[in-house]
Design an enzyme around this catalytic site. Structure first.
Site, PDB file in Angstrom:
ATOM      1  N   CYS A  75       9.701   0.518  32.223  1.00 22.96           N
ATOM      2  CA  CYS A  75      10.675   1.521  31.779  1.00 22.96           C
ATOM      3  C   CYS A  75      11.602   0.833  30.780  1.00 22.96           C
ATOM      4  O   CYS A  75      11.776  -0.388  30.822  1.00 22.96           O
ATOM      5  CB  CYS A  75      11.454   2.003  32.999  1.00 22.96           C
ATOM      6  SG  CYS A  75      12.958   2.936  32.637  1.00 22.96           S
ATOM      7  N   SER A  90      14.656   0.634  30.774  1.00 22.92           N
ATOM      8  CA  SER A  90      15.780  -0.062  31.432  1.00 22.92           C
ATOM      9  C   SER A  90      15.433  -1.532  31.719  1.00 22.92           C
ATOM     10  O   SER A  90      16.322  -2.388  31.707  1.00 22.92           O
ATOM     11  CB  SER A  90      16.157   0.653  32.729  1.00 22.92           C
ATOM     12  OG  SER A  90      16.501   1.997  32.453  1.00 22.92           O
ATOM     13  N   HIS A 115      16.259  -3.132  28.446  1.00 17.92           N
ATOM     14  CA  HIS A 115      17.707  -3.247  28.228  1.00 17.92           C
ATOM     15  C   HIS A 115      18.222  -4.486  28.937  1.00 17.92           C
ATOM     16  O   HIS A 115      19.009  -5.246  28.395  1.00 17.92           O
ATOM     17  CB  HIS A 115      18.454  -2.032  28.800  1.00 17.92           C
ATOM     18  CG  HIS A 115      18.320  -0.789  27.996  1.00 17.92           C
ATOM     19  ND1 HIS A 115      18.407  -0.750  26.631  1.00 17.92           N
ATOM     20  CD2 HIS A 115      18.104   0.500  28.364  1.00 17.92           C
ATOM     21  CE1 HIS A 115      18.251   0.485  26.201  1.00 17.92           C
ATOM     22  NE2 HIS A 115      18.063   1.258  27.239  1.00 17.92           N
ATOM     23  N   HIS A 150      10.965  -1.600  38.253  1.00 15.28           N
ATOM     24  CA  HIS A 150      11.586  -0.707  39.231  1.00 15.28           C
ATOM     25  C   HIS A 150      10.900   0.647  39.288  1.00 15.28           C
ATOM     26  O   HIS A 150      11.436   1.571  39.896  1.00 15.28           O
ATOM     27  CB  HIS A 150      13.073  -0.534  38.877  1.00 15.28           C
ATOM     28  CG  HIS A 150      13.267   0.084  37.524  1.00 15.28           C
ATOM     29  ND1 HIS A 150      13.104  -0.618  36.366  1.00 15.28           N
ATOM     30  CD2 HIS A 150      13.562   1.346  37.154  1.00 15.28           C
ATOM     31  CE1 HIS A 150      13.308   0.187  35.334  1.00 15.28           C
ATOM     32  NE2 HIS A 150      13.585   1.388  35.794  1.00 15.28           N
ATOM     33  N   CYS A 185      10.990   6.169  38.662  1.00 22.92           N
ATOM     34  CA  CYS A 185      12.139   6.173  37.750  1.00 22.92           C
ATOM     35  C   CYS A 185      12.006   7.255  36.678  1.00 22.92           C
ATOM     36  O   CYS A 185      12.532   8.343  36.826  1.00 22.92           O
ATOM     37  CB  CYS A 185      12.384   4.805  37.110  1.00 22.92           C
ATOM     38  SG  CYS A 185      13.834   4.865  36.034  1.00 22.92           S
TER      39      CYS A 185
HETATM   40  N1  LIG Z   1      19.974   7.442  33.758  1.00 24.65           N
HETATM   41  C1  LIG Z   1      18.961   6.887  34.401  1.00 24.65           C
HETATM   42  O1  LIG Z   1      18.911   6.916  35.633  1.00 24.65           O
HETATM   43  C2  LIG Z   1      17.850   6.273  33.633  1.00 24.65           C
HETATM   44  C3  LIG Z   1      16.631   6.019  34.254  1.00 24.65           C
HETATM   45  C4  LIG Z   1      15.560   5.545  33.477  1.00 24.65           C
HETATM   46  C5  LIG Z   1      15.727   5.263  32.150  1.00 24.65           C
HETATM   47  N2  LIG Z   1      16.941   5.479  31.568  1.00 24.65           N
HETATM   48  C6  LIG Z   1      17.164   5.240  30.140  1.00 24.65           C
HETATM   49  O2  LIG Z   1      16.612   6.308  29.401  1.00 24.65           O
HETATM   50  C7  LIG Z   1      16.334   5.857  28.070  1.00 24.65           C
HETATM   51  C8  LIG Z   1      14.940   6.281  27.654  1.00 24.65           C
HETATM   52  O3  LIG Z   1      13.979   5.558  28.410  1.00 24.65           O
HETATM   53  P1  LIG Z   1      12.435   5.592  27.989  1.00 24.65           P
HETATM   54  O4  LIG Z   1      11.725   4.719  28.961  1.00 24.65           O
HETATM   55  O5  LIG Z   1      11.995   7.003  27.793  1.00 24.65           O
HETATM   56  O6  LIG Z   1      12.546   4.836  26.562  1.00 24.65           O
HETATM   57  P2  LIG Z   1      11.644   4.881  25.249  1.00 24.65           P
HETATM   58  O7  LIG Z   1      12.021   3.676  24.457  1.00 24.65           O
HETATM   59  O8  LIG Z   1      10.213   5.072  25.589  1.00 24.65           O
HETATM   60  O9  LIG Z   1      12.129   6.216  24.464  1.00 24.65           O
HETATM   61  C9  LIG Z   1      13.225   6.301  23.613  1.00 24.65           C
HETATM   62  C10 LIG Z   1      12.917   7.326  22.517  1.00 24.65           C
HETATM   63  O10 LIG Z   1      14.106   7.550  21.747  1.00 24.65           O
HETATM   64  C11 LIG Z   1      13.743   7.654  20.379  1.00 24.65           C
HETATM   65  N3  LIG Z   1      14.907   7.376  19.542  1.00 24.65           N
HETATM   66  C12 LIG Z   1      15.505   6.175  19.318  1.00 24.65           C
HETATM   67  N4  LIG Z   1      16.565   6.341  18.486  1.00 24.65           N
HETATM   68  C13 LIG Z   1      16.648   7.656  18.198  1.00 24.65           C
HETATM   69  C14 LIG Z   1      17.526   8.443  17.405  1.00 24.65           C
HETATM   70  N5  LIG Z   1      18.540   7.870  16.725  1.00 24.65           N
HETATM   71  N6  LIG Z   1      17.343   9.779  17.352  1.00 24.65           N
HETATM   72  C15 LIG Z   1      16.316  10.351  18.022  1.00 24.65           C
HETATM   73  N7  LIG Z   1      15.433   9.653  18.791  1.00 24.65           N
HETATM   74  C16 LIG Z   1      15.594   8.326  18.872  1.00 24.65           C
HETATM   75  C17 LIG Z   1      12.623   6.652  20.221  1.00 24.65           C
HETATM   76  O11 LIG Z   1      11.838   6.895  19.065  1.00 24.65           O
HETATM   77  C18 LIG Z   1      11.841   6.873  21.532  1.00 24.65           C
HETATM   78  O12 LIG Z   1      10.850   7.875  21.379  1.00 24.65           O
HETATM   79  C19 LIG Z   1      16.550   4.348  28.092  1.00 24.65           C
HETATM   80  O13 LIG Z   1      17.846   4.080  27.566  1.00 24.65           O
HETATM   81  C20 LIG Z   1      16.498   4.002  29.563  1.00 24.65           C
HETATM   82  O14 LIG Z   1      17.217   2.824  29.878  1.00 24.65           O
HETATM   83  C21 LIG Z   1      17.985   5.997  32.280  1.00 24.65           C
HETATM   84 ZN   LIG Z   2      13.809   3.101  34.744  1.00 27.24          ZN
END
Ligand SMILES: NC(=O)c1ccc[n+]([C@@H]2O[C@H](COP(=O)([O-])OP(=O)(O)OC[C@H]3O[C@@H](n4cnc5c(N)ncnc54)[C@H](O)[C@@H]3O)[C@@H](O)[C@H]2O)c1
Ligand SMILES: [Zn+2]
Ligand SMILES: [Zn+2]
Length: 376
Positions: free
Chosen positions: A47, A49, A52, A69, A174
């Site tokens: 994921c 995260s 990050h 995770h 997740c």
């Molecule tokens: N809140 C929570 O509980 C939780 C849980 C899991 C993941 N997350 C977070 O969610 C986010 C997404 O996770 P993921 O695994 O899908 O990541 P990912 O990297 O696969 O997806 C991110 C997407 O955002 C797009 N993007 C980047 N900059 C952009 C912009 N300026 N405008 C539009 N689109 C843009 C990218 O092209 C990509 O498709 C991460 O920050 C992750 O840490 C949060």
């Molecule tokens: Zn996650």
């Protein structure tokens, strides 16, 4: 089980230092202590995260650590006092525990729990169940799944349908629960509404799926990588916007498309500027914007007038799901074909290839890579 009560030697991907490739090492995993469960992991996904933490949240003191995770596995043994699980149970560990006793768990409006360990609990280092080369390893968000075995508190484990394919339902640990729940539980998307989802990784695509399940009539998918749009259509997106195609702010573009702004926006990019844009893209009066993505680098800015104008800004952790209750329900929804999972998986690899999977995500070339850890 022949291994119950004994230290298990197995393989894990260890992050010895920030910003460096993980190293596959032999580790020792201690037996579970009171109210803990030792799990043989079958499949784990990567994921954002994890990235990050590895790449941004760099203090050396948070290493060495075992990341990961989003996983599923089989209970190998249980510690004293554990009555809900037994060896052989199929389970999903998760990173927001549900103790069912604290005031947060007893409140139906939140999934936060007093026992949660967000990121790393350094105080518990001396009690770490993982050792490699004589060094204790930290546990990541109470899970650590880039390993053949892990030890997790029973309050952070969900027992699931024994018929569930673990190499698919691992995603519910997740990303998919997070995005889906952010739409359904946190935003509480209503039928016939208009939604915008920013960022079409697994989390954003799951948010699209959640908006569709909640009955949204229009779902605008926003990403700077237009190759993501085809996938978004599969999950129910109706309109597609690449901010790079426009010279004006994306909030203005969406406002023009929707006669004043969307009812709900969900931000899943990890970029703080997009968080503010997502808020500004909501219609005044009642628009709700949910921050789903995580960043450890920056803070956002927004004009108070956005909120005075009647918009609501919320955040969502793990899609608002109380894991022990919510994950088995999501597994059932998948088994009943009400929730998609297979469509998120773009790559299958093994735990040994975890660095390749991380690289794919860094380059935005995957939705989810599932790493097989051991046979089901
Ligand atoms: N809140 C929570 O509980 C939780 C849980 C899991 C993941 N997350 C977070 O969610 C986010 C997404 O996770 P993921 O695994 O899908 O990541 P990912 O990297 O696969 O997806 C991110 C997407 O955002 C797009 N993007 C980047 N900059 C952009 C912009 N300026 N405008 C539009 N689109 C843009 C990218 O092209 C990509 O498709 C991460 O920050 C992750 O840490 C949060
Ligand atoms: Zn996650
Ligand atoms: Zn609790």
């Amino acid at each position: 089980m022949a291994t119950a009560g004994k230290v298990i030697k197995c393989k894990a991907a260890v992050a010895w230092e920030p910003n460096k490739p993980l190293v596959i090492e032999e580790i020792e995993v201690d037996p579970p202590q009171a109210n803990e469960v030792r799990i043989k992991l079958v499949a784990t996904a990567v994921c954002h995260s994890d990235l990050h933490f590895l790449l941004e949240f760099a203090p050396e003191k948070n290493f060495p650590i075992i990341l990961g995770h989003e996983a599923a596995g089989i209970v190998e043994s249980v510690g004293p006092g554990v009555t809900d699980f037994q060896p052989g149970d199929k389970v999903i560990p998760f990173f927001v525990p549900q103790c069912r006793e604290c005031r947060f768990c007893k409140n139906p409006n939140t999934n936060h729990c007093e026992k949660a360990v967000l990121a790393v609990d350094r105080d518990s280092l001396q009690h770490s169940r993982f050792t490699s080369k004589g060094k204790k390893l930290l546990q990541f968000v109470g899970t650590s799944t880039f390993s053949e075995y892990t030890v997790v508190k029973e309050i952070a484990v969900a027992k699931i349908d024994p018929a569930a394919p673990l190499d698919k339902v691992c995603l519910l640990g997740c990303g998919i629960s997070t995005g889906y729940g952010a739409a359904v539980n946190t935003a509480k998307v209503q039928p016939d509404s208009t939604c915008a989802v920013f960022g079409l990784g697994a989390v954003g695509l799951a948010a699209v799926m959640g908006c569709k399940a909640a009955g949204a009539k229009r779902i605008i998918a926003v990403d700077i990588k237009p190759e993501k749009f085809e996938k978004a259509k599969v999950f129910g997106a109706t309109d597609f916007v690449n901010p790079k195609d426009h010279s004006k702010p994306i909030s203005e573009v969406l406002s023009e498309m929707t006669n004043g702004g969307v009812d709900y926006s969900l931000e899943c990019t990890g970029n703080v500027e997009v968080m503010s844009s997502a808020l500004e893209s909501c219609v005044k009066g009642w628009g709700v914007s949910v921050i789903v993505s995580v960043t450890m680098k920056d803070s956002f800015t927004a004009s108070p007038l956005q909120l005075i104008g009647g918009r609501t800004w919320k955040g969502s952790l793990f899609g608002g799901f109380k894991g022990r209750d919510g994950i088995p329900e999501m597994v059932k929804a998948y088994m009943d074909k009400k929730v998609k999972l297979d469509e998120f998986i773009t790559h299958n690899m093994t735990l040994d290839q975890v660095n390749d999977a991380i690289e794919l995500m860094k380059q935005c070339k995957c939705i989810r890579t599932v790493l097989s850890v051991s046979p089901q």
